[in-house]
Enzyme design. Structure first.
Site, short mmCIF file in Angstrom:
data_model
loop_
_atom_site.label_atom_id
_atom_site.label_comp_id
_atom_site.label_asym_id
_atom_site.label_seq_id
_atom_site.Cartn_x
_atom_site.Cartn_y
_atom_site.Cartn_z
N ARG A 166 7.36 -46.28 -42.48
CA ARG A 166 6.47 -45.75 -41.45
C ARG A 166 5.05 -46.24 -41.71
O ARG A 166 4.61 -46.33 -42.86
CB ARG A 166 6.54 -44.22 -41.46
CG ARG A 166 5.66 -43.58 -40.46
CD ARG A 166 6.06 -42.13 -40.19
NE ARG A 166 5.12 -41.60 -39.24
CZ ARG A 166 3.97 -41.02 -39.56
NH1 ARG A 166 3.68 -40.80 -40.83
NH2 ARG A 166 3.14 -40.61 -38.63
N HIS A 180 -1.41 -30.46 -41.41
CA HIS A 180 -0.38 -31.47 -41.13
C HIS A 180 0.01 -32.20 -42.41
O HIS A 180 -0.71 -32.14 -43.41
CB HIS A 180 -0.85 -32.44 -40.04
CG HIS A 180 -2.14 -33.16 -40.36
ND1 HIS A 180 -3.37 -32.55 -40.30
CD2 HIS A 180 -2.38 -34.43 -40.78
CE1 HIS A 180 -4.32 -33.41 -40.64
NE2 HIS A 180 -3.75 -34.56 -40.95
O1 LIG Z 1 0.52 -40.64 -41.47
C1 LIG Z 1 0.34 -39.62 -40.83
O2 LIG Z 1 1.04 -39.30 -39.89
C2 LIG Z 1 -0.77 -38.68 -41.21
C3 LIG Z 1 -1.95 -39.36 -41.81
C4 LIG Z 1 -3.04 -38.39 -42.13
O3 LIG Z 1 -2.89 -37.22 -41.95
C5 LIG Z 1 -4.33 -38.86 -42.67
O4 LIG Z 1 -4.47 -40.07 -42.96
O5 LIG Z 1 -5.23 -37.99 -42.80
FE LIG Z 2 -4.75 -36.13 -42.02
#
Ligand SMILES: O=C(O)CCC(=O)C(=O)O
Ligand SMILES: [Fe+2]
Length: 358
Positions: free
Chosen positions: A299, A289
């Site tokens: 955000r 991701h």
């Molecule tokens: O901010 C997000 O949507 C992802 C954050 C993320 O993947 C993380 O902090 O590991």
């Molecule tokens: Fe993450």
């Protein structure tokens, strides 16, 4: 958690001076050091999922009688899902979002008073994964392991105790929820408590530990060329993510490309991490991701990173390993895995994979 992570990262200091963090709001143009190309990340320009497919990560109602199977299916196909009716009070989600917003709105000089040290884990700074990329990410973060009291006192000389209470309550709720989700997912594979004795349900969850990662993705002048947080998998069993009402999180599917996870007010996003992939002998997918940014809305996200205590060896549940084959992965503690990840990043899972004799 603090002792264990500090130990891991002492051997892998991060040479990214947080004091060079720009004041994002003052930048009208994207500096070259923030312009990403496919050279900087192979998947940067991978096809976005065509909106017409209508495929999205499942939104699962935890009160639904079939929730366990739906979670199991989501863990196998996506490695991620959203949950509603999770039992975490809406007021608490609003409080943690408020805390996160007020932290990142502080003047840069104040945030830097709680800057993470080169070998440290807790505090304010850039994403740890930044050291694996040539380009900078359009985000700032704050990591909490153990009590945030010392850091919060520096950030908010007056209000720190209220904010500490919010973090404590949030972590308490997340711990219970994470354990519930893990058992529901395992139940869908026919795995019960007797099969994973270290994770006994009646041990007050003392076998688990966690960190909180607060993220801020400021408004960006050229979002198409910037990256909020580059593609990665989490080194956790599970991650529970609370995002504000602004899209940005994307998950990768080999057959679909990058799929944006739409914010659903009041719901939470759950990611399968690398350790759950190992525990499930590869059946659950640890999801790749990343976070994109946009030109109009800042955000915020809060990731609850959850895993086992350092002395626990994670290995594939024997019930899920075929009697004639090796388990897919060797056993590792969270500490050992984090050390491998700190060196090999997105190749860490393949480093501990058992290769079959041909
Ligand atoms: O901010 C997000 O949507 C992802 C954050 C993320 O993947 C993380 O902090 O590991
Ligand atoms: Fe993450």
């Amino acid at each position: 958690m603090p002792a264990m992570l500090t130990d891991v990262f002492r051997g892998h200091p991060i040479h990214l001076p947080h004091s060079h963090q720009p004041d994002f709001t003052s930048l009208r143009e994207l500096p070259d050091s923030y312009k990403w190309t496919p050279k900087d990340d192979l998947l940067f320009a991978a096809a976005p999922s065509p909106p017409t497919t209508g495929e999205n990560i499942p939104l699962i109602d935890l009160d639904h009688p079939d929730a366990a199977n739906q979670i199991g299916h989501a863990c196998r196909t996506w490695g991620a899902f959203q949950i509603a009716n999770h039992g975490v009070p809406l007021g608490l989600l609003q409080d943690i979002e408020f805390l996160t917003g007020s932290l990142f709105r502080l003047p840069v000089q104040r945030k830097l008073k709680a800057a993470r040290s080169e070998t440290g884990v807790s505090g304010y700074g850039v994403a740890r994964i930044a050291s694996f990329f040539n380009k900078k990410m359009w985000s700032e973060g704050f990591t909490i392991t153990g009590s945030p009291l010392n850091d919060f006192r520096k950030l908010w000389p007056q209000l720190h105790l209220n904010y500490c209470d919010i973090v404590e309550e949030y972590e308490e709720q997340m711990k219970k929820l994470a354990s519930k989700l893990m058992w529901l997912a395992l139940k869908s594979l026919g795995v019960s408590e007797e099969d994973v004795e270290w994770a006994s349900l009646n041990s007050d969850l003392n076998w688990a530990q966690a960190a909180l990662q607060l993220n801020h993705y400021p408004v960006c002048p050229e979002p198409d060329r910037a990256m909020g947080l580059a593609a990665h998998t989490d080194s956790t069993l599970l991650t529970i993510l609370c995002q504000n009402n602004t899209a940005g999180l994307q998950v990768f599917r080999d057959d679909l490309g990058w799929v944006t996870v739409p914010p659903v007010p009041g719901s939470l996003v759950v990611n399968v991490g690398d350790l759950f992939h190992i525990l499930s002998n590869g059946l659950f997918k640890s999801v790749l991701h990343r976070a994109r940014v946009n030109q109009t809305r800042a955000r915020l996200s809060v990731a609850f990173l959850w895993g086992p205590q350092s002395d626990i060896k994670i290995s594939p549940v024997p019930k899920l390993v075929s009697p004639v084959e090796l388990p897919l992965y060797r056993s590792v503690t969270w500490t050992e895995y984090l050390r491998t990840k700190a060196t090999h990043f997105n190749k860490a899972l393949s480093m501990i994979r058992n290769h079959r004799e041909e």
